[in-house]
Enzyme design. Structure first.
Site, short mmCIF file in Angstrom:
data_model
loop_
_atom_site.label_atom_id
_atom_site.label_comp_id
_atom_site.label_asym_id
_atom_site.label_seq_id
_atom_site.Cartn_x
_atom_site.Cartn_y
_atom_site.Cartn_z
N HIS A 153 52.98 35.53 31.83
CA HIS A 153 52.70 35.39 33.28
C HIS A 153 53.85 35.99 34.09
O HIS A 153 53.62 36.72 35.06
CB HIS A 153 52.57 33.91 33.67
CG HIS A 153 51.36 33.22 33.11
ND1 HIS A 153 51.41 32.02 32.47
CD2 HIS A 153 50.04 33.59 33.12
CE1 HIS A 153 50.19 31.65 32.11
NE2 HIS A 153 49.34 32.58 32.49
N LYS B 209 39.24 20.02 34.65
CA LYS B 209 40.08 20.24 33.48
C LYS B 209 41.06 19.09 33.35
O LYS B 209 41.37 18.41 34.30
CB LYS B 209 40.86 21.55 33.64
CG LYS B 209 40.11 22.76 33.13
CD LYS B 209 41.08 23.89 32.92
CE LYS B 209 40.42 25.16 32.46
NZ LYS B 209 41.38 26.28 32.42
N SER C 181 48.66 30.35 27.32
CA SER C 181 49.10 28.98 27.61
C SER C 181 48.48 28.01 26.59
O SER C 181 49.12 27.06 26.15
CB SER C 181 48.66 28.57 29.01
OG SER C 181 49.29 29.35 29.98
O1 PNS Z 1 44.35 31.17 33.97
P1 PNS Z 1 42.85 31.16 33.87
O2 PNS Z 1 42.37 29.79 33.47
O3 PNS Z 1 42.32 32.25 32.99
O4 PNS Z 1 42.29 31.45 35.37
C1 PNS Z 1 40.92 31.45 35.63
C2 PNS Z 1 40.65 31.47 37.13
C3 PNS Z 1 41.41 30.35 37.84
C4 PNS Z 1 41.11 32.79 37.71
C5 PNS Z 1 39.10 31.32 37.34
O5 PNS Z 1 38.64 30.22 36.62
C6 PNS Z 1 38.72 31.16 38.80
O6 PNS Z 1 38.76 32.09 39.56
N1 PNS Z 1 38.35 29.90 39.18
C7 PNS Z 1 38.06 29.54 40.56
C8 PNS Z 1 36.57 29.31 40.78
C9 PNS Z 1 35.86 30.65 40.95
O7 PNS Z 1 36.15 31.43 41.85
N2 PNS Z 1 34.90 30.90 40.05
C10 PNS Z 1 34.15 32.13 40.02
C11 PNS Z 1 34.92 33.20 39.26
S1 PNS Z 1 33.93 34.62 39.08
#
Ligand code: PNS
Length: 179
Positions: free
Chosen positions: A19, A43, A130
């Protein structure tokens, strides 16, 4: 000239050297980079949002144009709220691509004016996640070099609260010896 703001959204549970590598790269190409931690009540994270924020703030304090924030709801809505024009995501290997492409295209469908920018972290972090850090840490393996020292220490304390106690009594002993 228009300032280009990007968000770097994620769970960061915990932040890894991968990161940070991406943050360093992103900070070079965007005027402002906002590391955005998702507050996801579904989560069951190892570190609370406040702890992750605290760690990321400390770890990015050397970057003049990086700040840390938290968000919930849709990533694109948050991006628009903070006037970002790009979403930064890391791609480590081809296996990441399918999921990332799906997200990027869905985000584009929701807000066509937002661009997703993919960057590759250093090859040495290409296997790092992670989830693996949490698992290896939990099972007693070494995570040295995979996460910043601060995160390694916090992870040790989290997984074995006795570590915190041991370290506190060690520093007390050093203090009383030096008196
Ligand atoms: O670190 P991660 O868990 O891979 O991040 C994933 C993240 C937070 C980028 C994704 O889950 C997200 O954007 N969540 C917010 C809800 C959302 O916008 N969902 C639609 C995504 S297309």
């Amino acid at each position: 000239m228009k300032k280009v703001i990007a968000i770097y959204p994620g769970s960061f549970d915990p932040p890894t050297n991968g990161h940070l590598d991406l943050i360093a790269r992103g900070s070079k190409i965007f005027d402002e980079l906002i590391v955005a931690i998702l507050r996801n009540p579904e989560k069951n994270p190892l570190f609370g949002v406040a702890q992750r924020r605290h760690m990321l703030e400390a770890l990015t304090s050397g970057f003049r144009n990086v700040r840390v924030d938290t968000f919930d709801g849709l990533t694109v809505d948050y991006a628009i709220r903070v006037n970002a024009s790009a979403i930064l995501r890391g791609i480590r290997a081809i296996s990441d691509y399918e999921y990332e492409l799906q997200m990027a295209l869905m985000n584009r469908k929701l807000h066509p004016e937002l661009e997703t920018v993919f960057m590759m972290p250093a090859e040495k972090y290409s296997y790092l996640s992670s989830r693996l850090v949490r698992e290896v840490g939990r099972l007693g393996g070494s995570i040295e070099g995979l996460v910043p020292e601060m995160v390694e220490q916090k992870l040790k304390e989290k997984l074995d609260p006795a570590v915190k106690f041991k370290d506190a009594s060690k520093s007390k002993a050093v203090k009383s010896r030096s008196r």
